[in-house]
Design a protein around this motif. Structure first.
Motif: not given
Length: 297
Positions: A101-118
Protein backbone atom coordinates in the motif's frame (compact mmCIF):
# COMPACT_ATOMS: atom_id res chain seq x y z
CA UNK A 1 2.33 8.17 -7.10
CA UNK A 2 -0.43 6.27 -5.35
CA UNK A 3 -1.23 2.90 -6.92
CA UNK A 4 -2.72 1.18 -3.87
CA UNK A 5 -4.74 2.94 -1.18
CA UNK A 6 -5.91 1.38 2.06
CA UNK A 7 -9.18 2.48 3.62
CA UNK A 8 -9.84 0.79 6.98
CA UNK A 9 -13.48 1.07 7.96
CA UNK A 10 -15.71 0.08 10.85
CA UNK A 11 -18.90 1.09 9.09
CA UNK A 12 -19.46 4.14 11.31
CA UNK A 13 -20.89 7.40 10.03
CA UNK A 14 -17.51 9.16 10.18
CA UNK A 15 -15.89 6.34 8.20
CA UNK A 16 -18.65 6.60 5.62
CA UNK A 17 -18.10 10.35 5.28
CA UNK A 18 -14.34 9.89 4.87
CA UNK A 19 -14.91 7.23 2.20
CA UNK A 20 -15.98 9.80 -0.37
CA UNK A 21 -12.66 11.57 0.07
CA UNK A 22 -10.77 8.28 -0.22
CA UNK A 23 -12.64 7.57 -3.44
CA UNK A 24 -11.65 11.00 -4.77
CA UNK A 25 -7.99 10.19 -4.06
CA UNK A 26 -8.26 6.76 -5.70
CA UNK A 27 -10.06 8.12 -8.77
CA UNK A 28 -7.53 10.93 -9.23
CA UNK A 29 -4.57 8.55 -9.22
CA UNK A 30 -6.35 5.65 -10.94
CA UNK A 31 -5.47 3.61 -7.85
CA UNK A 32 -6.90 0.41 -6.43
CA UNK A 33 -8.73 0.94 -3.16
CA UNK A 34 -8.12 -1.76 -0.56
CA UNK A 35 -11.03 -1.76 1.87
CA UNK A 36 -10.30 -3.44 5.18
CA UNK A 37 -12.53 -4.26 8.11
CA UNK A 38 -10.84 -5.70 11.18
CA UNK A 39 -12.85 -8.00 13.40
CA UNK A 40 -11.37 -7.12 16.76
CA UNK A 41 -10.41 -10.43 18.37
CA UNK A 42 -10.05 -8.74 21.73
CA UNK A 43 -13.85 -8.58 21.78
CA UNK A 44 -15.93 -11.67 22.54
CA UNK A 45 -17.98 -11.72 19.36
CA UNK A 46 -18.62 -15.44 18.97
CA UNK A 47 -22.28 -16.41 19.23
CA UNK A 48 -24.17 -19.63 18.64
CA UNK A 49 -26.72 -19.52 15.87
CA UNK A 50 -28.72 -22.71 15.18
CA UNK A 51 -25.96 -24.86 16.61
CA UNK A 52 -23.25 -23.26 14.50
CA UNK A 53 -20.51 -20.98 15.79
CA UNK A 54 -20.59 -17.72 13.92
CA UNK A 55 -18.22 -14.80 14.32
CA UNK A 56 -20.65 -11.90 14.42
CA UNK A 57 -17.95 -9.30 13.83
CA UNK A 58 -16.69 -11.01 10.68
CA UNK A 59 -20.24 -11.32 9.38
CA UNK A 60 -20.84 -7.62 10.00
CA UNK A 61 -17.47 -6.83 8.43
CA UNK A 62 -18.46 -8.59 5.22
CA UNK A 63 -21.56 -6.42 5.00
CA UNK A 64 -19.51 -3.29 5.61
CA UNK A 65 -16.88 -3.95 2.94
CA UNK A 66 -19.53 -5.07 0.44
CA UNK A 67 -21.32 -1.74 0.84
CA UNK A 68 -18.05 0.16 0.33
CA UNK A 69 -17.20 -1.94 -2.73
CA UNK A 70 -20.57 -1.04 -4.23
CA UNK A 71 -19.97 2.67 -3.73
CA UNK A 72 -16.49 2.35 -5.25
CA UNK A 73 -17.91 0.50 -8.25
CA UNK A 74 -20.27 3.41 -8.84
CA UNK A 75 -17.17 5.63 -9.09
CA UNK A 76 -15.34 3.16 -11.38
CA UNK A 77 -12.69 2.61 -8.71
CA UNK A 78 -11.07 -0.84 -8.53
CA UNK A 79 -11.57 -2.46 -5.13
CA UNK A 80 -9.99 -5.23 -3.06
CA UNK A 81 -12.14 -6.03 -0.01
CA UNK A 82 -10.84 -7.87 3.05
CA UNK A 83 -12.16 -8.81 6.48
CA UNK A 84 -9.45 -9.94 8.89
CA UNK A 85 -9.27 -10.80 12.56
CA UNK A 86 -6.79 -9.23 14.94
CA UNK A 87 -6.04 -6.08 16.88
CA UNK A 88 -7.24 -3.27 14.60
CA UNK A 89 -4.16 -1.00 14.50
CA UNK A 90 -1.69 -3.90 14.24
CA UNK A 91 -3.72 -5.56 11.48
CA UNK A 92 -4.03 -2.31 9.52
CA UNK A 93 -0.29 -1.57 9.71
CA UNK A 94 0.63 -5.15 8.79
CA UNK A 95 -1.80 -5.19 5.87
CA UNK A 96 -0.41 -1.91 4.53
CA UNK A 97 3.12 -3.30 4.70
CA UNK A 98 2.46 -6.72 3.16
CA UNK A 99 0.09 -5.50 0.44
CA UNK A 100 2.36 -2.81 -0.97
CA UNK A 101 0.00 0.00 0.00
CA UNK A 102 1.21 3.52 -0.85
CA UNK A 103 -1.19 5.50 1.33
CA UNK A 104 -3.59 4.82 4.20
CA UNK A 105 -6.69 7.04 4.37
CA UNK A 106 -8.43 7.13 7.77
CA UNK A 107 -10.98 9.29 9.57
CA UNK A 108 -10.01 10.87 12.87
CA UNK A 109 -13.37 9.98 14.43
CA UNK A 110 -13.89 13.60 15.46
CA UNK A 111 -17.00 15.63 14.72
CA UNK A 112 -18.23 18.42 16.95
CA UNK A 113 -18.04 19.40 20.58
CA UNK A 114 -15.57 17.55 22.76
CA UNK A 115 -15.32 14.63 20.32
CA UNK A 116 -13.58 16.97 17.90
CA UNK A 117 -10.52 16.90 20.14
CA UNK A 118 -10.38 13.17 20.71
CA UNK A 119 -8.20 11.45 18.12
CA UNK A 120 -9.49 7.95 17.45
CA UNK A 121 -7.21 5.52 19.26
CA UNK A 122 -6.87 3.23 16.23
CA UNK A 123 -5.94 6.12 13.92
CA UNK A 124 -3.44 7.43 16.46
CA UNK A 125 -1.75 4.04 16.79
CA UNK A 126 -1.61 3.55 13.03
CA UNK A 127 -0.01 6.99 12.57
CA UNK A 128 2.52 6.18 15.29
CA UNK A 129 3.60 2.84 13.83
CA UNK A 130 3.00 2.82 10.07
CA UNK A 131 5.89 3.26 7.66
CA UNK A 132 3.27 4.01 5.01
CA UNK A 133 2.04 7.64 4.96
CA UNK A 134 -1.37 8.14 6.59
CA UNK A 135 -3.87 10.72 5.35
CA UNK A 136 -6.24 11.63 8.18
CA UNK A 137 -9.65 13.07 7.42
CA UNK A 138 -11.88 14.86 9.93
CA UNK A 139 -15.44 14.53 8.60
CA UNK A 140 -16.68 17.63 10.38
CA UNK A 141 -19.44 19.93 9.22
CA UNK A 142 -16.94 22.73 8.51
CA UNK A 143 -14.24 20.48 7.02
CA UNK A 144 -12.95 21.38 3.56
CA UNK A 145 -12.34 18.20 1.58
CA UNK A 146 -10.96 18.98 -1.87
CA UNK A 147 -9.08 16.44 -3.99
CA UNK A 148 -7.03 16.76 -6.10
CA UNK A 149 -5.54 19.55 -4.01
CA UNK A 150 -4.81 22.95 -5.45
CA UNK A 151 -2.59 24.03 -2.56
CA UNK A 152 -0.39 21.73 -0.43
CA UNK A 153 1.28 23.00 2.75
CA UNK A 154 4.28 21.41 4.45
CA UNK A 155 5.59 23.00 7.66
CA UNK A 156 9.25 22.12 8.01
CA UNK A 157 11.80 22.40 10.80
CA UNK A 158 14.67 20.80 8.86
CA UNK A 159 14.54 17.57 10.88
CA UNK A 160 14.68 14.09 9.26
CA UNK A 161 11.01 13.56 10.04
CA UNK A 162 10.04 16.86 8.44
CA UNK A 163 12.28 16.09 5.45
CA UNK A 164 10.25 13.00 4.70
CA UNK A 165 7.07 15.08 4.83
CA UNK A 166 8.69 17.57 2.44
CA UNK A 167 9.44 14.71 0.03
CA UNK A 168 5.83 13.48 0.21
CA UNK A 169 4.46 16.99 -0.30
CA UNK A 170 6.76 17.60 -3.27
CA UNK A 171 5.62 14.37 -4.91
CA UNK A 172 1.96 15.20 -4.27
CA UNK A 173 2.27 18.76 -5.59
CA UNK A 174 4.03 17.52 -8.71
CA UNK A 175 1.49 14.78 -9.34
CA UNK A 176 -1.53 17.06 -8.94
CA UNK A 177 -0.02 20.31 -10.31
CA UNK A 178 -0.71 21.99 -6.98
CA UNK A 179 1.04 24.99 -5.47
CA UNK A 180 3.52 23.87 -2.81
CA UNK A 181 3.61 26.05 0.30
CA UNK A 182 6.65 25.76 2.59
CA UNK A 183 6.29 27.17 6.09
CA UNK A 184 8.76 27.46 8.95
CA UNK A 185 7.50 28.59 12.35
CA UNK A 186 9.95 30.05 14.83
CA UNK A 187 8.76 28.95 18.27
CA UNK A 188 9.07 32.20 20.20
CA UNK A 189 5.80 32.16 22.11
CA UNK A 190 7.40 31.09 25.40
CA UNK A 191 10.04 33.83 25.26
CA UNK A 192 9.76 37.33 26.70
CA UNK A 193 9.02 40.26 24.34
CA UNK A 194 12.58 41.57 24.38
CA UNK A 195 14.03 38.13 23.68
CA UNK A 196 11.47 37.48 20.93
CA UNK A 197 12.46 40.67 19.18
CA UNK A 198 16.15 39.78 19.38
CA UNK A 199 15.89 36.20 18.14
CA UNK A 200 13.44 37.03 15.38
CA UNK A 201 16.06 39.06 13.59
CA UNK A 202 18.91 36.77 14.50
CA UNK A 203 19.79 33.11 14.62
CA UNK A 204 16.27 31.65 14.47
CA UNK A 205 15.29 33.71 11.45
CA UNK A 206 18.54 32.92 9.65
CA UNK A 207 18.14 29.20 10.34
CA UNK A 208 14.49 29.29 9.27
CA UNK A 209 15.34 30.90 5.96
CA UNK A 210 18.06 28.31 5.34
CA UNK A 211 15.54 25.51 5.93
CA UNK A 212 13.00 27.11 3.59
CA UNK A 213 15.52 27.77 0.83
CA UNK A 214 16.81 24.20 0.96
CA UNK A 215 13.28 22.79 0.73
CA UNK A 216 12.37 25.14 -2.12
CA UNK A 217 15.47 24.08 -4.05
CA UNK A 218 14.45 20.43 -3.60
CA UNK A 219 11.00 21.19 -4.94
CA UNK A 220 12.27 23.04 -7.98
CA UNK A 221 14.82 20.30 -8.67
CA UNK A 222 11.84 17.91 -8.73
CA UNK A 223 10.13 20.13 -11.33
CA UNK A 224 7.62 21.73 -8.97
CA UNK A 225 7.50 25.25 -10.35
CA UNK A 226 4.84 26.88 -8.20
CA UNK A 227 6.50 27.16 -4.77
CA UNK A 228 5.71 29.66 -2.00
CA UNK A 229 7.75 30.10 1.20
CA UNK A 230 6.78 31.77 4.45
CA UNK A 231 8.46 32.41 7.80
CA UNK A 232 6.31 32.92 10.89
CA UNK A 233 6.81 33.19 14.62
CA UNK A 234 4.60 32.05 17.48
CA UNK A 235 3.03 28.76 18.46
CA UNK A 236 3.54 26.32 15.61
CA UNK A 237 0.11 24.73 15.41
CA UNK A 238 -1.66 28.10 15.62
CA UNK A 239 0.50 29.60 12.88
CA UNK A 240 -0.02 26.54 10.70
CA UNK A 241 -3.81 26.66 11.12
CA UNK A 242 -3.78 30.38 10.40
CA UNK A 243 -1.78 29.80 7.22
CA UNK A 244 -4.18 27.03 6.14
CA UNK A 245 -7.18 29.32 6.48
CA UNK A 246 -5.61 32.41 4.95
CA UNK A 247 -4.23 30.58 1.90
CA UNK A 248 -7.05 28.10 1.20
CA UNK A 249 -4.74 25.13 1.71
CA UNK A 250 -6.29 21.75 0.82
CA UNK A 251 -3.79 19.33 2.42
CA UNK A 252 -1.18 19.70 5.17
CA UNK A 253 1.81 17.31 5.14
CA UNK A 254 3.66 16.69 8.41
CA UNK A 255 6.57 14.59 9.61
CA UNK A 256 5.94 12.73 12.86
CA UNK A 257 9.41 11.84 14.16
CA UNK A 258 11.64 14.91 14.29
CA UNK A 259 14.98 14.48 16.06
CA UNK A 260 16.83 17.82 16.12
CA UNK A 261 16.54 20.86 18.36
CA UNK A 262 14.23 22.31 15.72
CA UNK A 263 11.92 19.28 15.93
CA UNK A 264 8.56 20.89 16.65
CA UNK A 265 6.28 18.82 14.46
CA UNK A 266 6.05 15.55 16.36
CA UNK A 267 2.93 13.54 17.16
CA UNK A 268 1.85 14.27 20.70
CA UNK A 269 2.51 17.98 20.11
CA UNK A 270 1.85 19.99 16.99
CA UNK A 271 0.85 17.03 14.81
CA UNK A 272 -1.75 15.72 17.24
CA UNK A 273 -3.30 19.17 17.65
CA UNK A 274 -3.48 19.66 13.89
CA UNK A 275 -5.02 16.25 13.26
CA UNK A 276 -7.73 17.04 15.78
CA UNK A 277 -8.49 20.59 14.68
CA UNK A 278 -7.43 21.00 11.04
CA UNK A 279 -10.26 21.91 8.65
CA UNK A 280 -8.39 20.03 5.89
CA UNK A 281 -6.88 16.53 5.69
CA UNK A 282 -3.45 16.01 7.24
CA UNK A 283 -0.89 13.75 5.55
CA UNK A 284 1.51 12.25 8.09
CA UNK A 285 4.78 10.69 6.99
CA UNK A 286 6.66 8.94 9.77
CA UNK A 287 10.45 8.98 9.83
CA UNK A 288 11.67 5.45 9.21
CA UNK A 289 13.30 4.02 12.29
CA UNK A 290 15.31 1.36 10.48
CA UNK A 291 17.95 3.68 9.16
CA UNK A 292 16.91 7.21 10.16
CA UNK A 293 16.62 8.36 6.55
CA UNK A 294 13.71 9.96 4.81
CA UNK A 295 13.60 7.38 2.05
CA UNK A 296 10.06 6.49 1.04
CA UNK A 297 9.36 2.78 1.57
Amino acid sequence: MYDRLLFPTDGSDVASDALEYALDVAATHDATLHVLNVADTTVDSVTNVRGEVVDALEEEGERIVAAVAERASDRNVSVVAEVLQGRPHETIVDYARTSGVDLVVMPTHGRSGIKRYLLGSVTERVVNTSNVPVLTVTPDDDARLTYPPRDVLVPTDGSPGADRAVAEAIALAKETSATLHLLHVMETASLGPDVRSAVKGGELEERGNEILHAAADRARDASVDDVATALASGRAYREILSYVRENDVDVVALGTHGETEFSRYVLGGVSAKLIRTSPVPVLLARQLESDGTNETP
